[in-house]
Design a protein around this motif. Structure first.
Motif, mmCIF file in Angstrom:
data_model
loop_
_atom_site.group_PDB
_atom_site.id
_atom_site.type_symbol
_atom_site.label_atom_id
_atom_site.label_comp_id
_atom_site.label_asym_id
_atom_site.label_seq_id
_atom_site.Cartn_x
_atom_site.Cartn_y
_atom_site.Cartn_z
ATOM 1 N N TRP A 158 0.825 -1.219 0.000
ATOM 2 C CA TRP A 158 0.000 0.000 0.000
ATOM 3 C C TRP A 158 0.859 1.269 0.000
ATOM 4 N N ASN A 164 -1.213 4.941 -11.165
ATOM 5 C CA ASN A 164 -2.145 6.038 -11.497
ATOM 6 C C ASN A 164 -1.745 7.357 -10.849
ATOM 7 N N GLU A 166 -0.670 7.616 -7.713
ATOM 8 C CA GLU A 166 -0.809 7.618 -6.257
ATOM 9 C C GLU A 166 0.555 7.887 -5.651
ATOM 10 N N VAL A 185 -0.230 6.458 4.671
ATOM 11 C CA VAL A 185 -1.009 6.184 3.462
ATOM 12 C C VAL A 185 -2.398 5.755 3.933
ATOM 13 N N HIS A 190 -9.247 9.221 2.141
ATOM 14 C CA HIS A 190 -7.958 9.875 2.381
ATOM 15 C C HIS A 190 -8.126 10.936 3.458
ATOM 16 N N THR A 199 -10.040 11.369 -2.867
ATOM 17 C CA THR A 199 -8.834 11.466 -3.675
ATOM 18 C C THR A 199 -7.652 11.810 -2.769
ATOM 19 N N VAL A 200 -6.462 11.584 -3.252
ATOM 20 C CA VAL A 200 -5.278 11.780 -2.421
ATOM 21 C C VAL A 200 -4.577 13.105 -2.714
ATOM 22 N N ASP A 201 -5.371 14.089 -3.061
ATOM 23 C CA ASP A 201 -4.790 15.344 -3.549
ATOM 24 C C ASP A 201 -5.019 16.518 -2.611
ATOM 25 N N PRO A 208 -5.476 11.223 -7.897
ATOM 26 C CA PRO A 208 -5.971 9.862 -8.113
ATOM 27 C C PRO A 208 -6.843 9.415 -6.946
ATOM 28 N N VAL A 210 -8.297 7.426 -3.806
ATOM 29 C CA VAL A 210 -7.653 6.770 -2.674
ATOM 30 C C VAL A 210 -7.712 5.256 -2.898
ATOM 31 N N LEU A 211 -6.742 4.535 -2.334
ATOM 32 C CA LEU A 211 -6.746 3.075 -2.454
ATOM 33 C C LEU A 211 -7.997 2.504 -1.798
#
Ligand code: SIN
Ligand code: MN
Length: 348
Positions: A158, A164, A166, A185, A190, A199-201, A208, A210-211
């Protein structure tokens, strides 16, 4: 020394939030915001050393076992005096090795859980289940070593940057500009200071996704709640959708804060892997006393819900070199916290 008993927590406080669907993020009001520690100097909050192949390992890989590396080769000289000297040296080294933190941990983890007892000093002093405060339960050695190993492998996966875009595991930048010393993470949602997004932004809508939150962690969370409270029905109802994977190197810490960006009163489940740490569990009112200090070791479970759900807590210190390298983490500490967001699926 016995840790101090804390006084009972006051009524849990439900945080208030404002949703900003356009930005695909959910904001918490500052009053309930989580306030993690900031690294004293951002320069010291650098990434941990990377294994030989940076593409395949973000977290440190296992180093040579320091316990066995300490053992010298045995001399073959037949002279009696020489043999005696070597034997004496071996006795000293074996004794020292038995007290080496990594070895002691290995003995404790193996003997305490999986056999009827052993020779390790720690095995003589089993750490017991303990309710630190109403609804806050510590279950030492809850994860078996093989589960710890596979969780470390999952965390490593992870933590890698993704195809993508991440970013993988990274230190979170706080609104004041400081960088957290812990690296994180997230799965499912996120976390950013102070809210959640898909999203992780940091919420500007361009990053991108989030996982995904894995079923494996949901199942682990259900078992954790059932075991912590001795309540299978509560376990079955538990449905976490957020995981924060935190990595602490030797200098990392987390200041007293409240997990306050969720909209659910459901418990927080915390799993520890790798180095031991000092964990401080405080009250629900403020960052001051009363608090309880306890040691969280690899495999320990800590659950806080009920009257303790909104309690302040933090990690003032890591104990470097106490991890058992056989779980696959050469150094540092990983913590997995599972939470229920209570956020609308439509915000995703
Ligand atoms: C957290 O509070 O988010 C992490 C606690 C821990 O590392 O044990
Ligand atoms: Mn927390």
């Amino acid at each position: 020394m016995q840790p101090r008993q804390r006084r009972h927590a006051t009524q849990p406080r439900q945080p208030r939030h404002a949703i900003s669907p356009a930005l695909n993020r959910v904001n918490a009001l500052p009053a309930t915001a989580t306030l993690p520690a900031v690294a004293a100097d951002p320069a010291t909050a650098t990434l941990p050393a990377v294994a030989a192949d940076p593409a395949t390992a973000t977290l440190p890989a296992v180093a040579a076992d320091p316990a066995t590396a300490m053992l010298p080769a045995v001399a073959t000289d037949p002279a009696t005096a020489r043999l005696a000297a070597v034997a004496t040296l071996l006795v000293v080294l074996v004794t020292l090795t038995a007290w080496h933190p990594a070895t002691a941990r290995r003995v404790r983890v193996t003997d305490h859980r999986e056999t009827t007892g052993g020779n390790g000093v720690d095995a003589l002093i089993p750490r017991e289940r303990r309710e630190v405060a109403p609804g806050a339960v510590h279950l030492p050695d809850w994860l078996r070593p093989d589960t710890q190993r596979s969780l470390v492998a999952d965390c490593r996966r992870w933590s890698r940057p993704g195809v993508n875009g991440e970013p993988g595991m990274r230190s979170t930048r706080l609104p004041g500009g400081g960088l957290m010393s812990v690296r994180t993470v997230c799965l499912g949602w996120h976390w950013y200071p102070y809210g959640y997004s898909r999203t992780v932004d940091r919420g500007d809508g361009s990053g991108p996704p989030v996982l995904a939150f894995p079923d494996r962690l949901a199942e682990l969370g259900r078992r954790a709640v059932a075991d912590a409270y001795g309540d299978p029905a509560a376990g079955a109802r538990y449905s976490p959708d957020i995981a924060l994977i935190n990595y602490y190197d030797a200098d990392a810490r987390m200041g007293l804060h409240r997990d306050g960006d969720e909209r659910s009163d459901e418990p927080v489940v915390s799993l520890s892997l790798g180095d031991d740490c000092l964990f401080r569990f405080g009250n629900t009112d403020n960052r001051g006393r009363p608090w309880t200090d306890l040691e969280l070791c690899s495999g320990d479970l800590f659950v806080f819900g009920g009257a303790s759900r909104w309690a302040f807590h933090g990690v003032p210190r890591i104990r470097p070199g106490t991890a058992d390298p056989s779980i696959g983490l050469a150094r540092g500490r990983l913590n997995i916290t599972l939470r229920v967001s209570g956020l609308p699926v439509s915000a995703s």
